[in-house]
Structures are given as structure tokens and as C-alpha cells.
Design an enzyme around this catalytic site. Structure first.
Site, PDB file in Angstrom:
ATOM      1  N   ASP A 251    -111.583  23.611 -21.547  1.00 15.99           N
ATOM      2  CA  ASP A 251    -112.528  22.884 -20.693  1.00 15.99           C
ATOM      3  C   ASP A 251    -112.331  23.174 -19.216  1.00 15.99           C
ATOM      4  O   ASP A 251    -111.287  23.650 -18.787  1.00 15.99           O
ATOM      5  CB  ASP A 251    -112.345  21.372 -20.888  1.00 15.99           C
ATOM      6  CG  ASP A 251    -111.071  20.880 -20.212  1.00 15.99           C
ATOM      7  OD1 ASP A 251    -109.992  21.422 -20.514  1.00 15.99           O
ATOM      8  OD2 ASP A 251    -111.154  19.972 -19.360  1.00 15.99           O
TER       9      ASP A 251
ATOM     10  N   ASP B 214    -100.197  28.257 -20.649  1.00 22.28           N
ATOM     11  CA  ASP B 214    -100.431  28.641 -19.260  1.00 22.28           C
ATOM     12  C   ASP B 214     -99.058  28.787 -18.586  1.00 22.28           C
ATOM     13  O   ASP B 214     -98.434  29.841 -18.655  1.00 22.28           O
ATOM     14  CB  ASP B 214    -101.305  27.544 -18.641  1.00 22.28           C
ATOM     15  CG  ASP B 214    -101.807  27.876 -17.263  1.00 22.28           C
ATOM     16  OD1 ASP B 214    -101.517  28.960 -16.764  1.00 22.28           O
ATOM     17  OD2 ASP B 214    -102.504  27.029 -16.656  1.00 22.28           O
ATOM     18  N   THR B 215     -98.534  27.726 -17.970  1.00 21.30           N
ATOM     19  CA  THR B 215     -97.195  27.818 -17.379  1.00 21.30           C
ATOM     20  C   THR B 215     -96.112  27.869 -18.453  1.00 21.30           C
ATOM     21  O   THR B 215     -94.995  28.320 -18.204  1.00 21.30           O
ATOM     22  CB  THR B 215     -96.901  26.596 -16.483  1.00 21.30           C
ATOM     23  OG1 THR B 215     -96.890  25.414 -17.297  1.00 21.30           O
ATOM     24  CG2 THR B 215     -97.936  26.453 -15.384  1.00 21.30           C
TER      25      THR B 215
ATOM     26  N   GLY C 166    -107.519  20.280 -26.348  1.00 14.89           N
ATOM     27  CA  GLY C 166    -108.089  21.633 -26.386  1.00 14.89           C
ATOM     28  C   GLY C 166    -108.021  22.348 -27.722  1.00 14.89           C
ATOM     29  O   GLY C 166    -108.858  23.190 -28.013  1.00 14.89           O
TER      30      GLY C 166
ATOM     31  N   ASP D  88    -104.324  25.707 -27.887  1.00 14.25           N
ATOM     32  CA  ASP D  88    -105.445  26.544 -27.459  1.00 14.25           C
ATOM     33  C   ASP D  88    -105.013  27.532 -26.383  1.00 14.25           C
ATOM     34  O   ASP D  88    -105.455  28.672 -26.358  1.00 14.25           O
ATOM     35  CB  ASP D  88    -106.623  25.689 -26.959  1.00 14.25           C
ATOM     36  CG  ASP D  88    -106.210  24.716 -25.873  1.00 14.25           C
ATOM     37  OD1 ASP D  88    -105.027  24.320 -25.833  1.00 14.25           O
ATOM     38  OD2 ASP D  88    -107.061  24.353 -25.044  1.00 14.25           O
TER      39      ASP D  88
ATOM     40  N   LYS E  27    -101.571  33.115 -20.948  1.00 18.95           N
ATOM     41  CA  LYS E  27    -101.720  33.807 -19.658  1.00 18.95           C
ATOM     42  C   LYS E  27    -100.331  34.217 -19.190  1.00 18.95           C
ATOM     43  O   LYS E  27     -99.663  33.438 -18.485  1.00 18.95           O
ATOM     44  CB  LYS E  27    -102.303  32.858 -18.615  1.00 18.95           C
ATOM     45  CG  LYS E  27    -103.764  32.542 -18.761  1.00 18.95           C
ATOM     46  CD  LYS E  27    -104.158  31.633 -17.599  1.00 18.95           C
ATOM     47  CE  LYS E  27    -105.563  31.136 -17.723  1.00 18.95           C
ATOM     48  NZ  LYS E  27    -105.868  30.095 -16.724  1.00 18.95           N
TER      49      LYS E  27
ATOM     50  N   THR F  56     -95.741  22.891 -21.382  1.00 19.30           N
ATOM     51  CA  THR F  56     -96.140  22.022 -22.505  1.00 19.30           C
ATOM     52  C   THR F  56     -95.478  22.490 -23.796  1.00 19.30           C
ATOM     53  O   THR F  56     -94.909  21.693 -24.555  1.00 19.30           O
ATOM     54  CB  THR F  56     -97.678  22.034 -22.670  1.00 19.30           C
ATOM     55  OG1 THR F  56     -98.265  21.619 -21.436  1.00 19.30           O
ATOM     56  CG2 THR F  56     -98.120  21.113 -23.786  1.00 19.30           C
TER      57      THR F  56
HETATM   58  C1  PRP Z   1    -103.849  22.556 -21.745  1.00 15.61           C
HETATM   59  C2  PRP Z   1    -103.558  23.234 -23.077  1.00 15.61           C
HETATM   60  C3  PRP Z   1    -102.080  23.088 -23.226  1.00 15.61           C
HETATM   61  C4  PRP Z   1    -101.570  23.027 -21.788  1.00 15.61           C
HETATM   62  C5  PRP Z   1    -100.934  24.320 -21.440  1.00 15.61           C
HETATM   63  O1  PRP Z   1    -104.020  21.183 -21.961  1.00 15.61           O
HETATM   64  O2  PRP Z   1    -104.251  22.631 -24.131  1.00 15.61           O
HETATM   65  O3  PRP Z   1    -101.723  21.930 -23.945  1.00 15.61           O
HETATM   66  O4  PRP Z   1    -102.706  22.802 -20.948  1.00 15.61           O
HETATM   67  O5  PRP Z   1    -100.519  24.322 -20.117  1.00 15.61           O
HETATM   68  P1  PRP Z   1     -99.062  24.715 -19.677  1.00 15.61           P
HETATM   69  O6  PRP Z   1     -98.651  25.932 -20.434  1.00 15.61           O
HETATM   70  O7  PRP Z   1     -99.203  24.974 -18.191  1.00 15.61           O
HETATM   71  O8  PRP Z   1     -98.160  23.549 -19.937  1.00 15.61           O
HETATM   72  P2  PRP Z   1    -104.642  20.225 -20.852  1.00 15.61           P
HETATM   73  O9  PRP Z   1    -103.531  19.513 -20.127  1.00 15.61           O
HETATM   74  O10 PRP Z   1    -105.606  20.996 -20.008  1.00 15.61           O
HETATM   75  O11 PRP Z   1    -105.379  19.134 -21.719  1.00 15.61           O
HETATM   76  P3  PRP Z   1    -106.594  19.308 -22.741  1.00 15.61           P
HETATM   77  O12 PRP Z   1    -106.075  20.117 -23.905  1.00 15.61           O
HETATM   78  O13 PRP Z   1    -106.902  17.913 -23.119  1.00 15.61           O
HETATM   79  O14 PRP Z   1    -107.728  19.993 -22.038  1.00 15.61           O
END
Ligand code: PRP
Length: 178
Positions: A159, A103-104, A44, A100, A131, A107
Site C-alpha cells: 500500500d 525493506d529494512t 500487506g 509481502d 529491497k 520486522t
Molecule cells: C511492511 C511489510 C513488512 C514491513 C517490512 O508492513 O508488510 O511487514 O513493512 O519493513 P521492514 O523490513 O523495514 O521492517 P507495514 O508496516 O507497511 O504495514 P502493512 O503491512 O499493514 O502495510
């Protein structure tokens, strides 16, 4: 679902202005750094990283890492898996993680722990969006673009089922429709 049907949440102009402001701050904060490495989190972050990096006025290098969260059903479990590691050694270097979206927060937490174990000189984070309503762990972002509500967003690297990443703006999508 067609691209035009999506509601714009953050316009192309707003993104451009915010990315420029972030690049200015980062350039100022790292003015004395001599070995800055930007770590883009695939997939992302690739568009945000490309725009941000080209606006930096300080020398820097770029590497990528790829992670994926384990899901049970369609819910994240909080566990994170390393899919592709950095090519660079980071010990003693100034590292800036570029995401990018946070979220939770799992990562980013995993990344901070695993990269700090490699003993960089410094480790900071830059995220285009976060978020807050979705955080499951404490999240600290040094350079943040936008706080966004708990809606599914696409565009500018983000995406839905691998689509819409190249929209120039960030839009809200309803994953249940069409
Ligand atoms: C998305 C984004 C972060 C992660 C955040 O990646 O790029 O790396 O999710 O989520 P979290 O805070 O809940 O851990 P995704 O797994 O969707 O892969 P992508 O970047 O390949 O779309």
C-alpha cells in the site's frame, strides 16, 4: 492519483508464475511435515498468502500476526511493536513466516527472534519481495519472490497510505506526486 497512472514493475502474469514456483518448492520441502503453520504478517501479506496457500499441495494451517515499526518523522527507528499476536501455539510446529516485503529487515528480524523463542520445530521465511538496498540488518529469506529496487511499490497487498492494495500487479508510485 489514479491506479492507471502507475508504472507496472511486476505484472500479474509474472506474479502468478513466481507464486506458483514458490508453492511448488515449499510443497516439496514440506512434503514430510505434518504440522505446517503459515504465519501471515498483516496487513500487506494477506493477498500473497491467500494465493500461495491455495497452491500448496501439503496440509497446512494459517494464522496471522500484526506488527508495526516505530517511526521518527517518516523514518523507521528499527524498533518493532507487536499489534496482534498469533492465536496458535507454535511450540514443536513447522512455521513459515509469509511477508509481502522486506525493506529494512527489522520486522523480519524481530519476528524471527520472537517466534524462535517459542521453540517451533522449524522456522523459515517466505517473502514476495525484498529491497536489498534498504536492508539495515542481515536478512535471510528462504523463499523469495522478487528483488526490487529502492522505489515505493504498491499493489498485490502493498500500500501507499492504505491505498492500492488490491491492484493485481505491483506498480511503482511516486509518493511526492499528487
Ligand atoms: C511492511 C511489510 C513488512 C514491513 C517490512 O508492513 O508488510 O511487514 O513493512 O519493513 P521492514 O523490513 O523495514 O521492517 P507495514 O508496516 O507497511 O504495514 P502493512 O503491512 O499493514 O502495510
Amino acid at each position: 492519483m489514479r491506479d492507471q497512472a502507475l508504472e507496472v514493475l511486476i505484472s500479474e502474469d509474472e506474479i502468478r508464475e513466481r507464486v506458483a514456483a514458490l508453492a511448488e518448492r515449499i510443497s516439496s520441502d514440506y512434503a514430510q511435515a505434518n504440522d505446517l503453520l503459515l504465519v501471515g504478517v498483516l496487513r500487506g501479506a494477506f493477498i500473497f498468502l491467500a494465493d500461495l496457500a491455495r497452491l500448496l499441495t501439503v496440509p497446512h494451517k494459517i494464522d496471522f500476526i500484526s506488527l508495526s515499526s516505530y517511526e521518527r518523522g517518516d523514518r523507521p527507528t528499527g524498533a518493532v511493536r507487536l499489534l496482534l499476536d498469533l492465536r496458535s501455539e507454535i511450540e514443536g510446529r513447522d512455521i513459515l513466516i509469509v511477508e509481502d516485503i522486506v525493506d529494512t529487515g527489522h520486522t523480519l528480524e524481530y519476528l524471527k527472534q520472537s517466534l524462535s523463542a517459542r521453540r517451533p520445530a522449524s522456522l523459515k521465511t517466505c517473502a514476495l519481495t525484498q529491497k536489498p538496498a534498504r536492508h539495515e540488518v542481515p536478512v535471510e529469506i528462504d523463499y523469495l519472490g522478487f528483488e526490487i529496487p529502492d522505489v515505493w511499490v504498491v499493489g498485490y497487498g502493498l500500500d501507499f497510505e492504505d491505498r492500492f492494495r488490491t491492484l493485481p500487479h505491483i506498480a511503482v508510485i511516486d509518493p511526492t506526486s499528487g
